[in-house]
Scaffold this motif. Structure first.
Motif, short mmCIF file in Angstrom:
data_model
loop_
_atom_site.label_atom_id
_atom_site.label_comp_id
_atom_site.label_asym_id
_atom_site.label_seq_id
_atom_site.Cartn_x
_atom_site.Cartn_y
_atom_site.Cartn_z
N ARG A 66 17.38 -2.45 48.93
CA ARG A 66 16.29 -3.24 49.48
C ARG A 66 15.26 -3.45 48.37
O ARG A 66 14.82 -2.49 47.74
CB ARG A 66 15.64 -2.55 50.68
N LEU A 67 14.88 -4.69 48.15
CA LEU A 67 13.89 -5.04 47.14
C LEU A 67 12.61 -5.47 47.84
O LEU A 67 12.61 -6.42 48.62
CB LEU A 67 14.41 -6.18 46.26
N ILE A 68 11.53 -4.77 47.56
CA ILE A 68 10.22 -5.07 48.14
C ILE A 68 9.34 -5.66 47.03
O ILE A 68 9.14 -5.03 45.99
CB ILE A 68 9.56 -3.80 48.70
N VAL A 69 8.82 -6.86 47.27
CA VAL A 69 7.96 -7.52 46.28
C VAL A 69 6.65 -7.92 46.95
O VAL A 69 6.66 -8.61 47.98
CB VAL A 69 8.64 -8.76 45.68
N ALA A 70 5.53 -7.50 46.38
CA ALA A 70 4.21 -7.89 46.87
C ALA A 70 3.59 -8.86 45.88
O ALA A 70 3.68 -8.68 44.66
CB ALA A 70 3.32 -6.67 47.04
N LYS A 71 2.92 -9.89 46.43
CA LYS A 71 2.33 -10.93 45.60
C LYS A 71 0.90 -11.18 46.07
O LYS A 71 0.66 -11.38 47.26
CB LYS A 71 3.14 -12.22 45.72
N GLY A 72 -0.03 -11.20 45.12
CA GLY A 72 -1.43 -11.37 45.49
C GLY A 72 -1.75 -12.72 46.08
O GLY A 72 -2.62 -12.84 46.95
N GLY A 73 -1.06 -13.76 45.65
CA GLY A 73 -1.30 -15.11 46.16
C GLY A 73 -0.12 -15.65 46.93
O GLY A 73 0.77 -14.91 47.34
N GLY A 74 -0.12 -16.96 47.11
CA GLY A 74 0.98 -17.63 47.80
C GLY A 74 1.78 -18.46 46.81
O GLY A 74 1.20 -19.14 45.95
N TYR A 75 3.10 -18.42 46.94
CA TYR A 75 3.96 -19.10 45.96
C TYR A 75 5.03 -19.96 46.63
O TYR A 75 5.99 -20.37 45.98
CB TYR A 75 4.60 -18.07 45.03
N GLY A 76 4.85 -20.25 47.91
CA GLY A 76 5.81 -21.06 48.63
C GLY A 76 5.75 -22.52 48.23
O GLY A 76 4.89 -22.93 47.44
N PRO A 77 6.64 -23.34 48.79
CA PRO A 77 6.74 -24.76 48.40
C PRO A 77 5.44 -25.55 48.53
O PRO A 77 5.21 -26.49 47.77
CB PRO A 77 7.81 -25.30 49.35
N GLN A 78 4.57 -25.20 49.47
CA GLN A 78 3.34 -25.95 49.67
C GLN A 78 2.14 -25.34 48.95
O GLN A 78 1.04 -25.88 49.01
CB GLN A 78 3.04 -26.05 51.18
N ALA A 79 2.34 -24.22 48.29
CA ALA A 79 1.23 -23.53 47.63
C ALA A 79 0.89 -24.19 46.29
O ALA A 79 1.78 -24.71 45.60
CB ALA A 79 1.59 -22.07 47.41
N PRO A 80 -0.39 -24.15 45.90
CA PRO A 80 -0.78 -24.73 44.61
C PRO A 80 -0.02 -24.12 43.43
O PRO A 80 0.19 -24.80 42.42
CB PRO A 80 -2.28 -24.41 44.53
N ARG A 81 0.36 -22.86 43.55
CA ARG A 81 1.07 -22.20 42.45
C ARG A 81 2.55 -21.97 42.77
O ARG A 81 3.15 -21.00 42.33
CB ARG A 81 0.36 -20.89 42.09
N GLU A 136 9.52 -9.66 51.15
CA GLU A 136 8.38 -10.17 50.39
C GLU A 136 7.10 -10.12 51.22
O GLU A 136 7.13 -10.29 52.43
CB GLU A 136 8.63 -11.62 49.97
N CYS A 137 6.00 -9.91 50.53
CA CYS A 137 4.69 -9.92 51.19
C CYS A 137 3.71 -10.66 50.29
O CYS A 137 3.39 -10.18 49.20
CB CYS A 137 4.20 -8.50 51.46
N GLU A 138 3.27 -11.84 50.73
CA GLU A 138 2.36 -12.65 49.93
C GLU A 138 0.91 -12.52 50.43
O GLU A 138 0.65 -11.99 51.49
CB GLU A 138 2.78 -14.11 49.97
N LEU A 139 0.00 -13.04 49.61
CA LEU A 139 -1.44 -13.10 49.92
C LEU A 139 -2.08 -11.72 50.02
O LEU A 139 -3.07 -11.53 50.73
CB LEU A 139 -1.70 -13.88 51.23
N THR A 140 -1.58 -10.76 49.28
CA THR A 140 -2.10 -9.39 49.39
C THR A 140 -3.50 -9.24 48.82
O THR A 140 -4.16 -8.22 49.08
CB THR A 140 -1.16 -8.39 48.69
N LEU A 141 -3.98 -10.22 48.06
CA LEU A 141 -5.34 -10.14 47.51
C LEU A 141 -6.36 -10.86 48.38
O LEU A 141 -7.54 -10.93 48.02
CB LEU A 141 -5.37 -10.73 46.09
N ALA A 142 -5.95 -11.37 49.51
CA ALA A 142 -6.86 -12.17 50.34
C ALA A 142 -8.09 -11.39 50.80
O ALA A 142 -9.21 -11.92 50.80
CB ALA A 142 -6.11 -12.72 51.56
N ASP A 143 -7.90 -10.13 51.15
CA ASP A 143 -9.02 -9.34 51.68
C ASP A 143 -10.08 -9.02 50.64
O ASP A 143 -11.22 -8.70 51.00
CB ASP A 143 -8.51 -8.04 52.32
N VAL A 144 -9.75 -9.10 49.38
CA VAL A 144 -10.71 -8.74 48.33
C VAL A 144 -11.08 -9.93 47.45
O VAL A 144 -11.78 -9.78 46.45
CB VAL A 144 -10.16 -7.60 47.45
N THR A 145 -10.63 -11.13 47.84
CA THR A 145 -10.91 -12.33 47.06
C THR A 145 -11.68 -13.32 47.93
O THR A 145 -11.10 -13.91 48.86
CB THR A 145 -9.61 -12.97 46.56
#
Length: 219
Positions: free
Chosen positions: A131-146, A172-181
């Motif tokens: 099992r591979l767990i990846v956390a990402k501070g922002g969003g990286y999906g098709p509609q995301a700016p990045r 995967e877990c995205e937007l993990t920096l939302a609470d502090v940004t």
């Protein structure tokens, strides 16, 4: 007795999303006959000299090897042994600065110097579940700016699936920096949903891993 290998690459001990999700997976998989081996690269990184030592050590007579070469060869054999002794795997790794964790990259580089895992050889752990767990501070999906800026997850999967030949499920877990940004304040509800979904998926995968290991042990 079954064995589970867990690798953590987050440099954070408290507040780490990958550690939290991995904790939930391990808790769901736990049973009395399951042993767990932990390689915490975030808190105990591999020495920067280990890879070069392991690369050049085999070409140096044993009695002429430098301390770095001895250390590198020993560490390479140790991390290879940890994988070989395990029946299933958890890799909890973050996305840092749009790229791979340096600690995980160092671990892979060192592992591949061991003759049992060397490029061109058949992976001795092929077909085992991971099992591979990846956390990402922002969003990286098709509609995301990045969208397209995640240069880590594809590489992680390439190494684990195509090189080590593991059967990998990705959490995967995205937007993990939302609470502090402050600029991501509007994304906080979505971030909470993402985290809850990743946690639930981890628990589900923990149960499925446990069931698979139970069946394998009984076979």
């Amino acid at each position: 007795m079954s064995s589970l290998f867990r690798l953590d690459a987050s440099i954070r001990q408290d507040g780490s999303f990958t550690r939290d999700i991995a904790d939930r997976l391990v808790a769901a998989a736990a049973r009395p006959d399951l042993s767990i081996t932990i390689r915490d690269l975030g808190n105990a990184p591999l020495p920067s000299t280990a890879w070069a030592g392991a690369v050049f050590g085999p070409y140096t007579p044993a009695d002429q090897r430098t301390p770095e070469q001895v250390e590198g060869l020993t560490l390479a054999a140790t991390i290879a042994d940890e994988l070989l002794a395990s029946d299933a795997y958890i890799f909890a790794v973050p996305l840092y600065n749009y790229g791979v964790s340096q600690h995980f990259k160092a671990w892979i580089d060192l592992l591949l110097t061991d003759a049992r895992f060397a490029p061109g050889t058949e992976s001795p752990i092929a077909g085992r579940p991971a099992r591979l767990i990846v956390a990402k501070g922002g969003g990286y999906g098709p509609q995301a700016p990045r969208h397209g800026w995640d240069h880590a997850t594809g590489w992680y999967m390439r190494m684990l699936v195509d090189v080590l030949k593991l059967e990998v499920e990705l959490i995967e877990c995205e937007l993990t920096l939302a609470d502090v940004t402050p600029a991501m304040e509007s994304l906080r509800p979505q971030a909470a949903q993402n985290l809850a979904a990743a946690q639930a998926r981890a628990e589900e995968h923990g149960r499925s891993l446990s069931a698979r290991l139970t069946i394998a042990a009984a076979a």
